[in-house]
Enzyme design. Structure first.
Site, PDB file in Angstrom:
ATOM      1  CB  SER A  49     -68.289 -11.909 -51.630  1.00 45.71           C
ATOM      2  OG  SER A  49     -67.504 -10.810 -51.213  1.00 45.71           O
TER       3      SER A  49
ATOM      4  CE1 TYR B 215     -66.866 -14.286 -46.718  1.00 44.68           C
ATOM      5  CE2 TYR B 215     -65.993 -12.765 -48.364  1.00 44.68           C
ATOM      6  CZ  TYR B 215     -67.052 -13.242 -47.617  1.00 44.68           C
ATOM      7  OH  TYR B 215     -68.310 -12.689 -47.759  1.00 44.68           O
TER       8      TYR B 215
HETATM    9  P1  NAD Z   1     -74.659 -13.267 -41.173  1.00 43.83           P
HETATM   10  O1  NAD Z   1     -73.558 -13.638 -40.221  1.00 43.83           O
HETATM   11  O2  NAD Z   1     -75.652 -12.240 -40.752  1.00 43.83           O
HETATM   12  O3  NAD Z   1     -75.449 -14.569 -41.665  1.00 43.83           O
HETATM   13  C1  NAD Z   1     -74.796 -15.774 -41.922  1.00 43.83           C
HETATM   14  C2  NAD Z   1     -75.808 -16.898 -41.840  1.00 43.83           C
HETATM   15  O4  NAD Z   1     -75.128 -18.139 -42.084  1.00 43.83           O
HETATM   16  C3  NAD Z   1     -76.461 -17.032 -40.460  1.00 43.83           C
HETATM   17  O5  NAD Z   1     -77.801 -17.444 -40.596  1.00 43.83           O
HETATM   18  C4  NAD Z   1     -75.630 -18.139 -39.802  1.00 43.83           C
HETATM   19  O6  NAD Z   1     -76.308 -18.834 -38.765  1.00 43.83           O
HETATM   20  C5  NAD Z   1     -75.400 -19.029 -41.016  1.00 43.83           C
HETATM   21  N1  NAD Z   1     -74.294 -19.955 -40.834  1.00 43.83           N
HETATM   22  C6  NAD Z   1     -73.007 -19.696 -40.496  1.00 43.83           C
HETATM   23  N2  NAD Z   1     -72.307 -20.846 -40.415  1.00 43.83           N
HETATM   24  C7  NAD Z   1     -73.173 -21.843 -40.703  1.00 43.83           C
HETATM   25  C8  NAD Z   1     -73.048 -23.248 -40.792  1.00 43.83           C
HETATM   26  N3  NAD Z   1     -71.893 -23.874 -40.545  1.00 43.83           N
HETATM   27  N4  NAD Z   1     -74.153 -23.969 -41.102  1.00 43.83           N
HETATM   28  C9  NAD Z   1     -75.341 -23.364 -41.332  1.00 43.83           C
HETATM   29  N5  NAD Z   1     -75.509 -22.033 -41.279  1.00 43.83           N
HETATM   30  C10 NAD Z   1     -74.437 -21.293 -40.976  1.00 43.83           C
HETATM   31  O7  NAD Z   1     -73.879 -12.790 -42.471  1.00 43.83           O
HETATM   32  P2  NAD Z   1     -74.368 -12.223 -43.885  1.00 43.83           P
HETATM   33  O8  NAD Z   1     -73.553 -11.001 -44.122  1.00 43.83           O
HETATM   34  O9  NAD Z   1     -75.847 -12.155 -43.980  1.00 43.83           O
HETATM   35  O10 NAD Z   1     -73.776 -13.360 -44.840  1.00 43.83           O
HETATM   36  C11 NAD Z   1     -74.573 -14.098 -45.753  1.00 43.83           C
HETATM   37  C12 NAD Z   1     -73.741 -14.382 -46.990  1.00 43.83           C
HETATM   38  O11 NAD Z   1     -73.444 -13.158 -47.654  1.00 43.83           O
HETATM   39  C13 NAD Z   1     -72.397 -15.052 -46.720  1.00 43.83           C
HETATM   40  O12 NAD Z   1     -72.151 -16.052 -47.681  1.00 43.83           O
HETATM   41  C14 NAD Z   1     -71.409 -13.916 -46.893  1.00 43.83           C
HETATM   42  O13 NAD Z   1     -70.133 -14.356 -47.262  1.00 43.83           O
HETATM   43  C15 NAD Z   1     -72.086 -13.131 -47.995  1.00 43.83           C
HETATM   44  N6  NAD Z   1     -71.640 -11.752 -48.124  1.00 43.83           N
HETATM   45  C16 NAD Z   1     -71.760 -10.883 -47.083  1.00 43.83           C
HETATM   46  C17 NAD Z   1     -71.327  -9.571 -47.250  1.00 43.83           C
HETATM   47  C18 NAD Z   1     -71.416  -8.559 -46.144  1.00 43.83           C
HETATM   48  O14 NAD Z   1     -70.814  -7.479 -46.284  1.00 43.83           O
HETATM   49  N7  NAD Z   1     -72.137  -8.816 -45.066  1.00 43.83           N
HETATM   50  C19 NAD Z   1     -70.768  -9.167 -48.459  1.00 43.83           C
HETATM   51  C20 NAD Z   1     -70.671 -10.089 -49.486  1.00 43.83           C
HETATM   52  C21 NAD Z   1     -71.103 -11.370 -49.307  1.00 43.83           C
END
Ligand code: NAD
Length: 260
Positions: free
Chosen positions: A142, A155
């Site tokens: 991130s 985080y």
């Molecule tokens: P999201 O909530 O849409 O997806 C998260 C995924 O992780 C889902 O499939 C969920 O079921 C799974 N998950 C959560 N806890 C879990 C566990 N204990 N075991 C197995 N699976 C688990 O969110 P996203 O935004 O797609 O996030 C994906 C990644 O991207 C994360 O690592 C997040 O930190 C990172 N990220 C997101 C953003 C943003 O703005 N959305 C920005 C930077 C980084």
């Protein structure tokens, strides 16, 4: 481009991971899905990848905070598909609160899911990648792996940790044909961020569109969300031959957030 390869993507039932699974399957890779959600919806996602792209798709419900379940998932993926060629450590959770009020159990959960799970999947996937002389490990970090924001202690710590793990993995894998890189996205409008939009809308009495604009503009000079598909496209590039010598990098995809 990826026919005959297998990609395991943690947290691929939603958001960024789901888009990555689709893009890699469209490029011919077999995919091993993981994440939480409605069982029927996940089965429909799995089936649709198989029928749309003529690849093999599997699913494992392992909880990424539990090392024994991670081991079971890695073993099941190898049984179904053979060795994993592409590992994407993407599962992630968030909790927003001042550090003095931060619940210790949320700290432990965030470190386990956002950081330690990637150590476990990597240590289990690397031996067969080395043996094959080719592999790709992509960690979804991130911007918070590079800079901090208020009220996100766990985080930010986990994401800085995964940037460090990316460098350490790249060094241990150097010369073996295996690369490891991290993606550092700014705001992406997924379920994880929708919760923060909802909280802002409620706190400030804003409608959804205003809350989204406020959130995205606060840190991102471009004032536009990054899309899951853009991150999936970068992942595909990292899996290709032009990225053979890219390793240990942390790549901002953040509308100039970290350029400031
Ligand atoms: P999201 O909530 O849409 O997806 C998260 C995924 O992780 C889902 O499939 C969920 O079921 C799974 N998950 C959560 N806890 C879990 C566990 N204990 N075991 C197995 N699976 C688990 O969110 P996203 O935004 O797609 O996030 C994906 C990644 O991207 C994360 O690592 C997040 O930190 C990172 N990220 C997101 C953003 C943003 O703005 N959305 C920005 C930077 C980084």
């Amino acid at each position: 481009m990826l026919a005959g390869k297998t990609a395991l993507i943690t947290g691929s039932t939603s958001g960024i991971g789901k888009a990555m699974a689709e893009t890699l399957a469209a490029a011919g890779a077999n995919v091993a899905l993981n994440g939480f959600g409605d069982a029927a919806e996940i089965e429909a996602q799995r089936e649709s990848l198989e029928t749309q792209f003529q690849v093999k798709a599997s699913y494992h419900a392992a909880d990424m905070s539990k090392p024994a379940e991670i081991e079971a998932m890695m073993a099941a993926a190898a049984d179904t598909h053979g060795p994993i060629d592409i590992l994407i450590n993407n599962a992630g959770i968030q909790h927003v609160s001042d550090i003095a009020d931060f619940p210790p159990e949320r700290w432990d959960a965030i470190i386990a899911v956002n950081l330690s799970s990637a150590f476990h999947t990597t240590r289990l996937a690397l031996p067969s990648m080395r043996e094959a002389g080719w592999g790709r490990i992509i960690n979804v970090a991130s911007v918070h792996g590079l800079v901090a924001s208020k009220h996100k202690s766990a985080y930010v710590a986990a994401k800085h940790g995964i940037v460090g793990l990316t460098k350490a993995t790249a060094l241990d894998a150097a010369g073996s044909g295996v690369t490891c890189n991290a993606l550092c996205p700014g705001w992406v409008l997924t379920a994880l961020v929708q919760k923060q939009v909802d909280a802002l809308a409620e706190q400030e009495g804003l409608d959804q569109e205003t809350a989204k604009t406020r959130l995205v503009s606060e840190k991102m000079p471009a004032s536009q969300f990054v899309t899951p598909e853009q991150l999936a496209g970068l992942t595909l590039f990292l899996c290709g031959p032009n990225a053979d010598q890219m390793s240990g990098a942390s790549l901002p995809v953040d509308g100039a957030w970290t350029a400031q």
